[in-house]
Enzyme design. Structure first.
Site, PDB file in Angstrom:
ATOM      1  N   HIS A  18       8.583 -26.513  -0.734  1.00  0.00           N
ATOM      2  CA  HIS A  18       8.060 -27.676  -1.535  1.00  0.00           C
ATOM      3  C   HIS A  18       7.049 -27.096  -2.467  1.00  0.00           C
ATOM      4  O   HIS A  18       6.250 -28.058  -3.005  1.00  0.00           O
ATOM      5  CB  HIS A  18       7.485 -28.697  -0.619  1.00  0.00           C
ATOM      6  CG  HIS A  18       8.570 -29.225   0.273  1.00  0.00           C
ATOM      7  ND1 HIS A  18       9.033 -30.578   0.003  1.00  0.00           N
ATOM      8  CD2 HIS A  18       9.325 -28.673   1.378  1.00  0.00           C
ATOM      9  CE1 HIS A  18      10.107 -30.544   0.892  1.00  0.00           C
ATOM     10  NE2 HIS A  18      10.307 -29.491   1.644  1.00  0.00           N
ATOM     11  N   GLU A  43       0.869  -1.111  -0.175  1.00  0.00           N
ATOM     12  CA  GLU A  43       0.070  -0.019  -0.110  1.00  0.00           C
ATOM     13  C   GLU A  43       0.853   1.176  -0.056  1.00  0.00           C
ATOM     14  O   GLU A  43       0.346   2.236  -0.452  1.00  0.00           O
ATOM     15  CB  GLU A  43      -0.753  -0.026   1.162  1.00  0.00           C
ATOM     16  CG  GLU A  43      -2.243  -0.679   0.878  1.00  0.00           C
ATOM     17  CD  GLU A  43      -3.203  -0.295   2.114  1.00  0.00           C
ATOM     18  OE1 GLU A  43      -2.931   0.365   3.010  1.00  0.00           O
ATOM     19  OE2 GLU A  43      -4.431  -0.908   1.766  1.00  0.00           O
ATOM     20  N   LYS A  87     -14.098  -0.313  -3.890  1.00  0.00           N
ATOM     21  CA  LYS A  87     -15.195   0.020  -2.999  1.00  0.00           C
ATOM     22  C   LYS A  87     -16.249   0.798  -3.538  1.00  0.00           C
ATOM     23  O   LYS A  87     -17.735   0.393  -3.662  1.00  0.00           O
ATOM     24  CB  LYS A  87     -14.951   0.879  -1.991  1.00  0.00           C
ATOM     25  CG  LYS A  87     -13.945   0.173  -0.908  1.00  0.00           C
ATOM     26  CD  LYS A  87     -13.540   1.155   0.346  1.00  0.00           C
ATOM     27  CE  LYS A  87     -12.201   0.932   1.085  1.00  0.00           C
ATOM     28  NZ  LYS A  87     -11.823   1.883   1.667  1.00  0.00           N
TER      29      LYS A  87
HETATM   30  O1  PA5 Z   1      -3.856   0.989   5.402  1.00  0.00           O
HETATM   31  C1  PA5 Z   1      -5.069   1.448   5.435  1.00  0.00           C
HETATM   32  O2  PA5 Z   1      -5.390   2.736   5.595  1.00  0.00           O
HETATM   33  C2  PA5 Z   1      -6.024   0.402   5.060  1.00  0.00           C
HETATM   34  O3  PA5 Z   1      -5.612  -0.864   5.169  1.00  0.00           O
HETATM   35  C3  PA5 Z   1      -7.187   0.553   6.406  1.00  0.00           C
HETATM   36  O4  PA5 Z   1      -6.534   0.296   7.516  1.00  0.00           O
HETATM   37  C4  PA5 Z   1      -8.283  -0.433   6.133  1.00  0.00           C
HETATM   38  O5  PA5 Z   1      -8.820  -0.298   5.018  1.00  0.00           O
HETATM   39  C5  PA5 Z   1      -9.227  -0.555   7.370  1.00  0.00           C
HETATM   40  O6  PA5 Z   1      -9.528   0.950   7.420  1.00  0.00           O
HETATM   41  P1  PA5 Z   1     -10.780   1.378   8.701  1.00  0.00           P
HETATM   42  O7  PA5 Z   1      -9.443   1.238   9.782  1.00  0.00           O
HETATM   43  O8  PA5 Z   1     -10.919   2.675   8.410  1.00  0.00           O
HETATM   44  O9  PA5 Z   1     -11.687   0.328   9.010  1.00  0.00           O
END
Ligand code: PA5
Length: 445
Positions: A308, A287, A422
């Site tokens: 393996h 990310e 989303k």
């Molecule tokens: O790193 C990030 O921002 C995402 O992975 C969020 O942590 C994830 O989408 C969860 O979001 P939230 O904490 O708003 O539910």
């Protein structure tokens, strides 16, 4: 403390080229320290370990104790950065068979809200039917569908099974200070709640209540975890010379490897308890760096299990990979290979040796084989699977990730790409407010 060895990358890149990153790394560290780089509103993680107060830890431990005293099972609801850190630490430190142990000293920790599997949720709610369970609902935005959906089911079941009053005691929220449905609900229901700081993004939030509360509920020492992270904060600090700074060197080495065509980094472990550290690391780097059509693809393997399966590809497939091995120096327990008079399995040559010695030779043999096969190898070592070491490891990877993202030239602290699915999902589900998108997406079907 964290050990970093890049010697086995040096047939593929030169030490001089890695050392040449010093000024760029220095600039990246300055940008982090002074908050002058991209995404500078999300730097709360940088000196988080050393800023955690004893009072804050005591508050977390007190809330954890309420759950520990009143629950056989605690379900941690969260996804991505609101899930992976807690799971990584809990699985790294837990007995591999904790949930089967009859006399439990801590609640069983289960996870939900990280998928939308109907069968998963059905089976989870079925398992919980006769359990005294509690829930930690973790969501920074407070509106993530996966987590909100699981929490709706769990809240209703907890209130029905345990009564409204007890449910209020054993449901804890970890969310934004002001915004989002999870905050509104926590305030309205009177749940104990903890705040996720505005300036800490999900994947950097393991040392906030997002990770610390579930880890404390699981019975692990969050003081030691934080102490390990504080030590790594020092060891990886901007004032530590480049050649002695593991985060700086790791960031430089991986960027140099990337420049030389190594587009995939495989994080390998030789300990099954580290599986979720690999999952956490994949999110952290994926990310943070995968944007603007750039970025090393982070993959993870569990060795020797995956030798393996994936071993063939790694040894012999396309040469666009390098490997980072997490090596745990000392196991927590001792187990030796027994002698067998008949030796039908031919294993007497190992008799008397610790199982870990066999594992370590598998590790070394694999590294050498992969280097011979054209796969540069980085080795990250930690003393043991304990709170200090894991706290240090997590912070080391976070710091290196911040530096590495700046070396790559991206904003390591946003994640615009995760919104696309989303938007489509909401349009397909006719979420109010998505009427135009619904029409447009249906026209494509
Ligand atoms: O790193 C990030 O921002 C995402 O992975 C969020 O942590 C994830 O989408 C969860 O979001 P939230 O904490 O708003 O539910």
């Amino acid at each position: 403390m964290i050990g970093l060895n890049i010697e086995k990358t040096l047939g593929f890149i030169s030490k001089e080229d890695v050392l040449a990153y010093e000024p760029a790394v220095k600039a990246a560290q300055e940008a982090l320290e002074q908050g002058t780089g991209k995404g500078n509103d999300f730097l709360g993680w940088l000196h988080l370990p050393s800023s955690i107060s004893k009072e804050h830890l005591d508050e977390l431990k007190a809330a954890a104790q309420v759950l520990r005293e009143n629950c056989e099972v605690v379900v941690v609801a969260g996804i991505g950065g609101s899930y992976l850190g807690a799971r990584a630490v809990i699985e790294a430190l837990s007995n591999s068979f904790a949930w089967l142990v009859e006399k439990k000293t801590s609640p069983v920790i289960l996870f939900a809200g990280h998928n939308i599997g109907e069968d998963y949720l059905y089976e989870l709610t079925g398992y919980l039917k006769d359990k005294k369970f509690g829930v930690i609902n973790i969501s920074k935005s407070g509106t993530t569908t996966e987590t909100a959906l699981a929490f709706r089911l769990l809240k209703e079941q907890c209130e029905r099974q345990r009564g409204k009053e007890m449910a209020r005691k054993v449901i804890v929220a970890v969310t934004d200070a002001r915004k989002g449905a999870a905050r509104v609900m926590a305030d309205k229901e009177g749940y104990t709640s903890f705040i996720i700081p505005d300036n800490v993004g999900g994947r950097f939030s393991v040392l906030t209540p997002v990770g610390l509360l579930p880890i404390a509920v699981a019975g692990f020492d969050i003081d030691k975890l934080v102490a390990g992270a504080v030590a790594a904060e020092k060891a990886c600090g901007a004032d530590v010379p480049f050649a002695e700074n593991p985060a700086a060197l790791y960031a430089a080495t991986r960027n140099e490897l990337y420049k030389k065509g190594k587009k995939i980094e495989i994080l390998a472990n030789f300990n099954p308890k580290l599986h979720y550290v690999g999952e956490w690391w994949k999110q952290l780097y994926g990310e943070s760096e995968g944007k603007e059509h750039k970025g090393i693809f982070p993959a993870a393997t569990d060795f020797s299990t995956d030798l393996h399966s994936m071993g063939q590809w790694i040894q012999d497939g396309e040469r666009t990979i390098y490997e980072t091995v997490i090596s745990v120096e000392n196991p927590n327990h001792s187990l030796s290979v027994p002698t067998d008079a008949e030796n039908l399995d031919g294993l007497n040559y190992l008799a008397g040796k610790r199982v870990d010695e066999v594992n370590k030779m598998a590790e070394l043999g694999t590294q050498l084989a992969h280097v011979d096969g054209g796969v540069p190898n980085i080795r990250v070592s930690i003393p043991a699977l304990d709170e200090e070491s894991i706290g240090g490891l997590l912070y080391f990877f976070e710091k290196a990730c911040g530096i590495s993202g700046y070396l790559l030239g991206v904003n390591p602290f946003n994640q615009p790409g995760v919104e696309a699915y989303k938007k489509n999902m909401f349009a397909l589900l006719n979420k109010p407010g998505y009427e135009e998108e619904s029409k447009a997406i249906r026209a494509r079907l």
